[in-house]
Design an enzyme around this catalytic site. Structure first.
Site, mmCIF file in Angstrom:
data_model
loop_
_atom_site.group_PDB
_atom_site.id
_atom_site.type_symbol
_atom_site.label_atom_id
_atom_site.label_comp_id
_atom_site.label_asym_id
_atom_site.label_seq_id
_atom_site.Cartn_x
_atom_site.Cartn_y
_atom_site.Cartn_z
ATOM 1 C CD GLU A 148 7.040 -22.746 -5.449
ATOM 2 O OE1 GLU A 148 6.343 -23.669 -5.908
ATOM 3 O OE2 GLU A 148 6.574 -21.664 -5.053
ATOM 4 C CG HIS A 156 10.549 -19.645 -8.521
ATOM 5 N ND1 HIS A 156 9.652 -18.718 -8.994
ATOM 6 C CD2 HIS A 156 10.329 -19.738 -7.192
ATOM 7 C CE1 HIS A 156 8.919 -18.279 -7.979
ATOM 8 N NE2 HIS A 156 9.318 -18.877 -6.876
ATOM 9 C CE1 TYR A 206 18.540 -5.186 -27.593
ATOM 10 C CE2 TYR A 206 18.639 -7.248 -28.812
ATOM 11 C CZ TYR A 206 19.263 -6.279 -28.042
ATOM 12 O OH TYR A 206 20.579 -6.408 -27.729
ATOM 13 C CE1 TYR A 225 23.559 -13.334 -26.523
ATOM 14 C CE2 TYR A 225 23.331 -14.848 -24.699
ATOM 15 C CZ TYR A 225 23.750 -13.650 -25.198
ATOM 16 O OH TYR A 225 24.358 -12.770 -24.369
ATOM 17 C CG HIS A 230 5.017 -16.624 -6.283
ATOM 18 N ND1 HIS A 230 4.666 -17.942 -6.078
ATOM 19 C CD2 HIS A 230 6.323 -16.544 -5.942
ATOM 20 C CE1 HIS A 230 5.704 -18.606 -5.613
ATOM 21 N NE2 HIS A 230 6.727 -17.780 -5.524
ATOM 22 C CG HIS A 277 10.198 -14.403 -4.933
ATOM 23 N ND1 HIS A 277 10.504 -14.878 -3.687
ATOM 24 C CD2 HIS A 277 9.526 -15.411 -5.563
ATOM 25 C CE1 HIS A 277 10.018 -16.108 -3.551
ATOM 26 N NE2 HIS A 277 9.433 -16.455 -4.674
#
Ligand code: ZN
Length: 223
Positions: A84, A103, A124, A219, A166, A105
């Protein structure tokens, strides 16, 4: 293969180790199984380190992590970069603010991906990703077409999107914040799924999402 002179070698070593560690964190947190998914981090303005292809996360050491350029060509490393890689480099080219990409799944988020439905703002913490987690229309894994549609779906405003049929793509200022966003996406997907299973979730209004997004922007520095 050579490491370009513009790269700080200490930064490179540290980020390679972070990629190796974050892969194990994905396993530990249930975001992936086996060798699925991949993690990358920006190195300077034109390069990235990314998890090697098809290697068990338990076995990846920092030295095994390939260095690639934004054309997805390998510059340093013994192992092939993730299949990828074109998707990761496409996002780095398009988003200067992105310093890390995860990335995976993960099961609840991938359930929405298989429905081709966005994860709505019923919790939220969705604001880590945006006002929802949108869906990038299906393209075959590993193709530049998938990279393009994913980068287009993220646009400038989203920190995560689903890849139809995916999985999930999450981005952040650095590798740690991309991982955090991936965790939030899976959590929100689970809550949204559960809420839909027994009723009609309340959705947060746009102005509240905006307030939350601003609040979460700082954050990473606070924690
Ligand atoms: Zn995948």
């Amino acid at each position: 293969m050579t490491i370009p002179d513009s790269i700080d070698t200490d930064e490179l070593t540290t980020k390679r180790q972070t990629i190796a560690d974050t892969g194990r964190d994905m396993l530990d947190q249930g975001l992936t199984k086996g060798t699925g998914g991949n993690v990358s981090g920006r190195v300077g303005d034109e390069y990235a380190v990314i998890s090697p292809s098809g290697m068990a996360y338990e076995e990846i050491g920092g030295a095994d992590v390939p260095l690639v350029d934004f054309e997805a060509e390998t510059l340093d490393g013994e192992f092939e970069p993730s299949a990828e890689t074109p998707m990761h480099t496409m996002v780095y080219r398009q988003r200067d603010d992105v310093g890390g990409i995860v990335h995976n799944h993960s099961p609840y988020a991938s359930t929405f991906a298989s429905l081709g439905e966005p994860i709505g703002p019923s919790h939220y913490l969705i604001a880590f990703a945006g006002d929802q987690v949108p869906v990038a229309p299906y393209e075959t894994y590993g193709t530049p077409e998938l990279g393009k549609i994913a980068a287009d779906t993220l646009g400038d405003e989203y920190n995560a999107c689903l890849l139809e049929n995916h999985g999930v793509l999450a981005v952040g200022d650095d590798i740690g914040s991309a991982f955090e966003t991936a965790l939030m996406v899976e959590y929100c997907a689970r809550i949204h799924y559960q809420a839909l299973s027994i009723g009609e979730p309340n959705l947060l209004p746009d102005d509240e999402i905006e307030r939350l997004t601003e609040s979460f922007a700082g954050y990473g520095q606070q924690h």
